[in-house]
Design a protein around this motif. Structure first.
Motif, PDB file in Angstrom:
ATOM      1  N   VAL A  59      65.074  42.041 -92.163  1.00 37.23           N
ATOM      2  CA  VAL A  59      63.610  41.887 -92.095  1.00 37.23           C
ATOM      3  C   VAL A  59      63.114  40.698 -92.919  1.00 37.23           C
ATOM      4  CG1 VAL A  59      63.241  44.335 -91.635  1.00 37.23           C
ATOM      5  CG2 VAL A  59      63.229  43.527 -94.003  1.00 37.23           C
ATOM      6  N   PRO A  91      60.306  38.545 -90.744  1.00 38.58           N
ATOM      7  CA  PRO A  91      58.959  39.115 -90.690  1.00 38.58           C
ATOM      8  C   PRO A  91      58.325  39.282 -92.063  1.00 38.58           C
ATOM      9  CG  PRO A  91      60.611  40.769 -90.116  1.00 38.58           C
ATOM     10  CD  PRO A  91      61.298  39.450 -90.116  1.00 38.58           C
ATOM     11  N   ARG A 116      63.597  50.164 -92.155  1.00 37.50           N
ATOM     12  CA  ARG A 116      63.178  48.824 -91.735  1.00 37.50           C
ATOM     13  C   ARG A 116      61.720  48.561 -92.114  1.00 37.50           C
ATOM     14  NH1 ARG A 116      61.568  46.337 -86.394  1.00 37.50           N
ATOM     15  NH2 ARG A 116      62.226  44.158 -86.538  1.00 37.50           N
ATOM     16  N   LEU A 117      60.862  49.551 -91.942  1.00 34.46           N
ATOM     17  CA  LEU A 117      59.448  49.394 -92.276  1.00 34.46           C
ATOM     18  C   LEU A 117      59.257  49.341 -93.786  1.00 34.46           C
ATOM     19  CD1 LEU A 117      57.782  51.835 -89.714  1.00 34.46           C
ATOM     20  CD2 LEU A 117      57.847  49.339 -89.626  1.00 34.46           C
ATOM     21  N   THR A 154      60.454  46.041 -95.103  1.00 37.04           N
ATOM     22  CA  THR A 154      59.526  44.963 -94.749  1.00 37.04           C
ATOM     23  C   THR A 154      58.345  44.933 -95.708  1.00 37.04           C
ATOM     24  OG1 THR A 154      60.126  45.118 -92.405  1.00 37.04           O
ATOM     25  CG2 THR A 154      58.054  44.024 -92.926  1.00 37.04           C
ATOM     26  N   THR A 170      53.725  38.760 -86.821  1.00 41.89           N
ATOM     27  CA  THR A 170      54.974  39.438 -86.446  1.00 41.89           C
ATOM     28  C   THR A 170      55.221  39.388 -84.935  1.00 41.89           C
ATOM     29  OG1 THR A 170      53.831  41.585 -86.352  1.00 41.89           O
ATOM     30  CG2 THR A 170      54.901  40.997 -88.431  1.00 41.89           C
ATOM     31  N   PHE A 180      58.896  44.459 -83.634  1.00 41.98           N
ATOM     32  CA  PHE A 180      58.090  45.613 -84.020  1.00 41.98           C
ATOM     33  C   PHE A 180      57.266  46.085 -82.831  1.00 41.98           C
ATOM     34  CE2 PHE A 180      58.643  43.373 -88.101  1.00 41.98           C
ATOM     35  CZ  PHE A 180      59.152  44.414 -88.865  1.00 41.98           C
ATOM     36  N   ASN A 181      57.256  47.400 -82.603  1.00 35.90           N
ATOM     37  CA  ASN A 181      56.407  47.929 -81.540  1.00 35.90           C
ATOM     38  C   ASN A 181      54.989  48.158 -82.075  1.00 35.90           C
ATOM     39  OD1 ASN A 181      56.329  50.495 -82.858  1.00 35.90           O
ATOM     40  ND2 ASN A 181      58.265  51.058 -81.872  1.00 35.90           N
ATOM     41  N   GLU A 201      54.606  50.589 -85.044  1.00 39.83           N
ATOM     42  CA  GLU A 201      55.109  50.016 -86.304  1.00 39.83           C
ATOM     43  C   GLU A 201      54.125  48.987 -86.857  1.00 39.83           C
ATOM     44  OE1 GLU A 201      59.938  50.406 -85.675  1.00 39.83           O
ATOM     45  OE2 GLU A 201      58.868  48.704 -84.799  1.00 39.83           O
ATOM     46  N   LYS A 202      53.498  48.209 -85.979  1.00 44.21           N
ATOM     47  CA  LYS A 202      52.519  47.228 -86.446  1.00 44.21           C
ATOM     48  C   LYS A 202      51.269  47.911 -86.987  1.00 44.21           C
ATOM     49  CE  LYS A 202      53.976  43.370 -83.492  1.00 44.21           C
ATOM     50  NZ  LYS A 202      53.576  42.385 -82.463  1.00 44.21           N
ATOM     51  N   LEU A 228      52.307  49.021 -90.472  1.00 44.43           N
ATOM     52  CA  LEU A 228      52.360  47.880 -91.385  1.00 44.43           C
ATOM     53  C   LEU A 228      50.953  47.418 -91.750  1.00 44.43           C
ATOM     54  CD1 LEU A 228      55.246  45.754 -89.806  1.00 44.43           C
ATOM     55  CD2 LEU A 228      55.326  47.064 -91.932  1.00 44.43           C
ATOM     56  N   LEU A 273      57.341  57.719 -87.530  1.00 45.25           N
ATOM     57  CA  LEU A 273      58.068  56.615 -88.159  1.00 45.25           C
ATOM     58  C   LEU A 273      58.813  57.048 -89.415  1.00 45.25           C
ATOM     59  CD1 LEU A 273      55.343  53.832 -87.761  1.00 45.25           C
ATOM     60  CD2 LEU A 273      57.314  54.285 -86.288  1.00 45.25           C
TER      61      LEU A 273
END
Length: 492
Positions: A86, A89, A147-148, A151, A322, A327-328, A331-332, A335, A391
């Motif tokens: 990551v 991003p 991953r999130l 990030t 991003t 990222f779907n 996920e966005k 974030l 998530l």
């Protein structure tokens, strides 16, 4: 007259309140940083009146030192294997994202605060970055997808330089008539590149020094590591590069290397980071005067700017910075919501005060209100939102057990702590069937908080915490065996 005894008594009282508030924060779902700030406001001159504090220079000094220690601890705990995928991003959010957030908030600040364009962009710069202290504290122990979480942590650890650069740049543009824009742009690249290089260099140097030096007391190793963090920041900042970035990069290198007394270094810095976080937020709470903060103008301005930051600026920045990074939409959205503001914007808000800008007190009060609202609104709902969006991952296993060899510096041996995952090649195997190096021995197994005495026919289960005594020469081979995954076994 300054009373030392009174100061020590009050300091201990504030520290105890800060520690206890962490317990209450988890129960009532309020981020600890809000309670720390509340403690400072309550005992301050507008509260119970125990302390009168309005020294922005001292608050900035404590804030910067605390951020260095918090970033260092956060970097130590960050696994490179989760950060590496990551990096792109995270850096995009830390640079492009901060710039977009700053621009959007600046437009809103121009209209709401009725200031000049340079002052509006300065305000946007102050609140443009997420806060490492807040993000690390909120995500610690949460089972949000790696991953999130990585990030967000990497972004918060690397976006401070961008915010600091923009803040200082626009203070200069406001206060100094003759500014060379090209030099300011080159200054940014100098800060980023040199900060990164010094972080890499001092991370390697610190790791080498910690492992090679033979200290008489194990308690000196954590202090030695922390000294390198402060040295890294001091030298980097001395040449006008990004000290905060250098500290975070150095901590990543140190934390992902094999270290003598690794457990002691990590635990010491975790506790010290908590102490500095308490001290920093309490002092920032002391610095604000509630009678000035909770006025109609500040509340309305802060509320509007906070809502624009949270619901417009941050989401736009995330979605744009991003693009095509895997990222779907869910996920966005996460974030966007997890872009917490905390100590960094408040500390940056002291810069205009020290520079003597006309609207500096207004900026400080509004920034403070924005941070409080961000922490209360976003900080309390991050775990809930992650669950609603699906998530979350498996529960994190956090070992709470201490087992350390008396003197690694004088003995050619170490004890390795290893958490077994379902994919490890040793999972579901008997100890007798695991081909460990001849000088390695499993001393203890912690299974569901219970001690299991290892025997030859003991089966290793997922989630077991193994404590393995090994010689230094066998350590690389042991780690290679432990980290093998089951797919490797089937491939053979």
């Amino acid at each position: 007259m300054f009373n030392i005894d009174y100061f020590i008594l009050l300091g201990s009282f504030l520290l105890i309140l800060g520690v206890l508030s962490t317990k209450f924060s988890s129960r009532i779902g309020v981020p600890a940083l809000v309670l720390f700030i509340a403690v400072g406001m309550i005992v301050g001159s507008d509260g119970l009146g125990f302390i009168y504090f309005d020294n922005a220079h001292f608050a900035q000094l404590i804030g910067v030192i605390a951020l260095v220690i918090i970033l260092f601890e956060g970097g130590l705990q960050t696994k490179w294997t989760t950060v590496k995928p990551v990096i792109v991003p995270s850096l995009s959010l830390a640079t492009v994202g901060v710039f977009i957030t700053t621009a959007i908030v600046a437009i809103a600040a121009k209209l709401i605060l009725d200031v000049t364009w340079f002052e509006a962009i300065l305000f946007g710069s102050i609140v443009g970055s997420t806060d490492a202290a807040a993000v690390f504290a909120i995500l610690k122990g949460q089972n949000i997808r790696p991953r999130l979480g990585s990030t967000l942590e990497a972004e918060s650890g690397t976006n401070d330089p961008m915010a600091v650069f923009l803040t200082i740049t626009f203070i200069q543009l406001i206060t100094i008539d003759d500014n060379n824009i090209l030099l300011l742009v080159l200054s940014f690249f100098w800060q980023m590149i040199i900060g990164l290089l010094i972080g890499l260099l001092f991370g390697k140097l610190a790791t080498f020094a910690i492992n090679k030096i033979n200290l008489d007391s194990s308690g000196l190793y954590p202090v030695f590591a922390l000294a390198f963090a402060l040295l890294t920041y001091g030298l980097t900042d001395l040449i006008n590069a990004s000290g905060l970035l250098a500290v975070y990069v150095a901590a990543l290198i140190i934390g992902n290397s094999d270290l003598t007394y690794r457990h002691s270094i990590f635990k010491f810095n975790e506790g010290f980071a908590w102490m500095m976080q308490i001290l920093m937020f309490v002092i920032l709470g002391l610095l604000v005067f509630p009678s000035q903060l909770f006025t109609f103008d500040v509340v309305i301005s802060g509320l509007l700017l906070a809502l624009i930051l949270i619901f417009i600026a941050r989401p736009i920045a995330v979605f744009l910075s991003t693009i095509k990074m895997g990222f779907n939409t869910k996920e966005k959205i996460f974030l966007s919501w997890a872009g917490l503001r905390g100590a960094v914007p408040i500390v940056l808000a002291t810069f205009p005060m020290i520079a003597g800008l006309e609207n500096s007190q207004i900026f400080f009060n509004v920034v403070f209100f924005v941070v409080l609202l961000s922490a209360l609104l976003q900080g309390t709902s991050i775990p809930y939102l992650a669950g609603r969006l699906g998530l979350t991952g498996p529960e994190k296993v956090t070992p709470m057990h201490t087992l350390e060899l008396v003197s690694i510096g004088k003995a050619n041996a170490e004890i390795i702590e290893f958490i077994v995952s379902a994919d490890n090649i040793i999972a579901d195997k008997k100890i007798v069937d695991i081909k460990l190096p001849s000088s390695a021995l499993i001393n203890a197994i912690i299974r569901k908080d219970q001690l299991v005495t290892p025997k030859g026919n003991t089966v290793i289960h997922e989630g077991d915490i193994l404590y393995i005594l090994t010689s230094r020469e066998s350590k690389p081979k042991l780690k290679e065996i432990l980290n093998k995954m089951k797919e490797h076994e089937t491939a053979n």
